[in-house]
Design an enzyme around this catalytic site. Structure first.
Site, PDB file in Angstrom:
ATOM      1  N   CYS A  94       0.873  -1.176   0.000  1.00  0.00           N
ATOM      2  CA  CYS A  94       0.000   0.000   0.000  1.00  0.00           C
ATOM      3  C   CYS A  94       0.907   1.222   0.000  1.00  0.00           C
ATOM      4  O   CYS A  94       1.711   1.397   0.920  1.00  0.00           O
ATOM      5  CB  CYS A  94      -0.882  -0.034   1.250  1.00  0.00           C
ATOM      6  SG  CYS A  94      -1.894   1.447   1.417  1.00  0.00           S
TER       7      CYS A  94
ATOM      8  N   CYS B  86      -2.447  14.905   3.920  1.00  0.00           N
ATOM      9  CA  CYS B  86      -3.589  15.001   2.999  1.00  0.00           C
ATOM     10  C   CYS B  86      -4.466  16.155   3.468  1.00  0.00           C
ATOM     11  O   CYS B  86      -4.562  16.400   4.666  1.00  0.00           O
ATOM     12  CB  CYS B  86      -4.389  13.693   3.027  1.00  0.00           C
ATOM     13  SG  CYS B  86      -5.745  13.644   1.831  1.00  0.00           S
TER      14      CYS B  86
ATOM     15  N   CYS C 253     -11.082  13.822   5.729  1.00  0.00           N
ATOM     16  CA  CYS C 253     -12.036  12.759   6.085  1.00  0.00           C
ATOM     17  C   CYS C 253     -12.034  12.550   7.614  1.00  0.00           C
ATOM     18  O   CYS C 253     -10.968  12.477   8.230  1.00  0.00           O
ATOM     19  CB  CYS C 253     -11.677  11.452   5.378  1.00  0.00           C
ATOM     20  SG  CYS C 253     -11.671  11.595   3.579  1.00  0.00           S
TER      21      CYS C 253
ATOM     22  N   CYS D  49      -9.868   9.742   9.438  1.00  0.00           N
ATOM     23  CA  CYS D  49      -8.529   9.454   8.921  1.00  0.00           C
ATOM     24  C   CYS D  49      -7.430  10.220   9.652  1.00  0.00           C
ATOM     25  O   CYS D  49      -7.490  11.434   9.794  1.00  0.00           O
ATOM     26  CB  CYS D  49      -8.499   9.786   7.432  1.00  0.00           C
ATOM     27  SG  CYS D  49      -6.871   9.550   6.711  1.00  0.00           S
TER      28      CYS D  49
ATOM     29  N   CYS E 246      -4.098   4.376   8.297  1.00  0.00           N
ATOM     30  CA  CYS E 246      -3.078   5.151   7.601  1.00  0.00           C
ATOM     31  C   CYS E 246      -2.817   6.458   8.325  1.00  0.00           C
ATOM     32  O   CYS E 246      -3.700   7.102   8.843  1.00  0.00           O
ATOM     33  CB  CYS E 246      -3.467   5.367   6.139  1.00  0.00           C
ATOM     34  SG  CYS E 246      -4.620   6.676   5.810  1.00  0.00           S
TER      35      CYS E 246
HETATM   36  S1  SF4 Z   1      -8.980   8.858   3.741  1.00  0.00           S
HETATM   37 FE1  SF4 Z   1      -7.340  10.150   4.569  1.00  0.00          FE
HETATM   38  S2  SF4 Z   1      -5.718  10.046   3.049  1.00  0.00           S
HETATM   39 FE2  SF4 Z   1      -7.583   9.297   2.042  1.00  0.00          FE
HETATM   40  S3  SF4 Z   1      -8.496  11.129   1.092  1.00  0.00           S
HETATM   41 FE3  SF4 Z   1      -9.440  10.979   3.120  1.00  0.00          FE
HETATM   42  S4  SF4 Z   1      -8.134  12.266   4.436  1.00  0.00           S
HETATM   43 FE4  SF4 Z   1      -6.970  11.843   2.560  1.00  0.00          FE
END
Ligand code: SF4
Length: 346
Positions: free
Chosen positions: A104, A111, A115, A118, A336
């Protein structure tokens, strides 16, 4: 000094041209870089000593350092924290699956998609990764597998930190490069790219002529709840994301997977199961349920096993193609971004 790691064969030939290096030598250098684990030019023993010295005077091989390595107790999952020359650190994960070695990779450091579940987004976006930096993750693990067990990377998911379709050009260049026989020669069908739903680039990707699998982070079956969990849904609404996914399936004839993180009392009820079933109707698609890896910084909890089973059962009994993701490496902070965040805090 030019970093040559991450260049295509044609680009290598171009940068080597002023040194009067023959074309077949460029191919040998590419194989050393991407298949034979060379981290400096002196290792390239089928080149003359003079050429190796000339290369070392003009070029560098930009490989990341392994800052940390965590192995799960069952030894199936290994997580790496890799650091590039400018100090940027990212995570890459190896999963030894029954069907082969899967990796992965990350496409951005951090980022900014925001989200709710995350850990990668907690510190925002540091920067995009280059094609070479994304490839270096795969090559680093491939080298390690070759040395440890004579095996190799078999499949890849682009699901690490970052939104790959926000770093479109570098990611597409990387996908073409990792497919080349002088690198890992990875088949497009063994690659899955996951997106939070960057609609214009989903359409663009469908036209690239690369039959990679597309995975769409859905996480909620209606506009309101999805916007709560994934802010990008305000810019690219759910209905447009689904239309772009259908287009991708039509164009590539590849089944799209919708990822659906199950969060206790938020998106795991009967109402959401009904809405999700309706949304899937008539699509060449499957749903992958992922019981949330609780992120301590956010107050989002994992549903009980009974609720997970119920949700899966509801979808299956309504003819939705559904799976529940097998958990790997929860003892090494598999969600992650968690390892990188710890590194940033330290
Ligand atoms: S899950 Fe995490 S890494 Fe993936 S787009 Fe959403 S905020 Fe970004």
């Amino acid at each position: 000094m030019t970093n040559i790691f991450g260049l295509t064969l044609a680009e290598l030939q171009e940068v080597l041209a002023p040194l009067k290096v023959q074309k077949f030598r460029a191919k040998q250098i590419a194989e050393w870089l991407y298949q034979r684990g060379a981290t400096d030019f002196s290792a390239m023993t089928n080149l003359s000593k003079a050429l190796r010295e000339q290369l070392a005077e003009n070029f560098t091989i930009g490989r990341p350092k392994i800052k940390a390595r965590l192995d799960s107790q069952d030894e199936k999952t290994t997580k790496f924290l890799l650091e590039f020359a400018d100090g940027t650190a990212i995570e890459t994960v190896l999963m030894r699956q029954p069907y082969g070695n899967s990796i992965c990779v990350s496409t951005q450091a951090g980022c900014n998609m925001g989200c709710a579940f995350c850990a990668s987004t907690l510190h925002g976006l540091a920067r995009d990764l280059t094609c070479g930096e994304i490839l270096a993750q795969a090559v680093t693990i491939n080298d390690m597998l070759r040395e440890e067990s004579g095996s190799k990377v078999d499949t890849m998911v682009i699901m690490g930190s970052g939104e790959p379709l926000m770093n479109y050009d570098e990611v597409v260049k990387f996908l073409r490069l990792i497919h080349e026989p002088y690198t890992l020669g990875l088949g497009y069908r063994n690659i899955t790219l996951s997106t939070s739903g960057i609609v214009p680039n989903m359409y663009k990707l469908a036209e690239e002529g690369m039959p990679i699998s597309l995975s769409v982070s859905l996480h909620a079956p209606n506009q309101e709840l999805r916007s709560e969990i994934m802010p990008i849904n305000r810019k690219y609404p759910l209905k447009d994301v689904v239309a772009a996914a259908k287009n991708y399936a039509d164009k590539t004839k590849r089944r799209v997977t919708y990822e659906y993180i199950l969060i206790d009392q938020l998106n795991d009820g009967e109402q959401q199961a009904k809405e999700l079933t309706a949304l899937m109707h008539g699509q060449l698609a499957s749903v992958n349920l992922i019981p949330i890896n609780p992120v301590v910084e956010r107050n989002l909890l994992r549903p009980s096993k009974a609720r997970i089973d119920w949700f899966e059962g509801y979808l299956a009994s309504h003819h939705v193609n559904v799976t529940v993701r097998r958990e790997m490496g929860t003892d090494i902070q598999a969600a992650c971004g968690q390892l990188r965040n710890k590194h940033l805090q330290d």
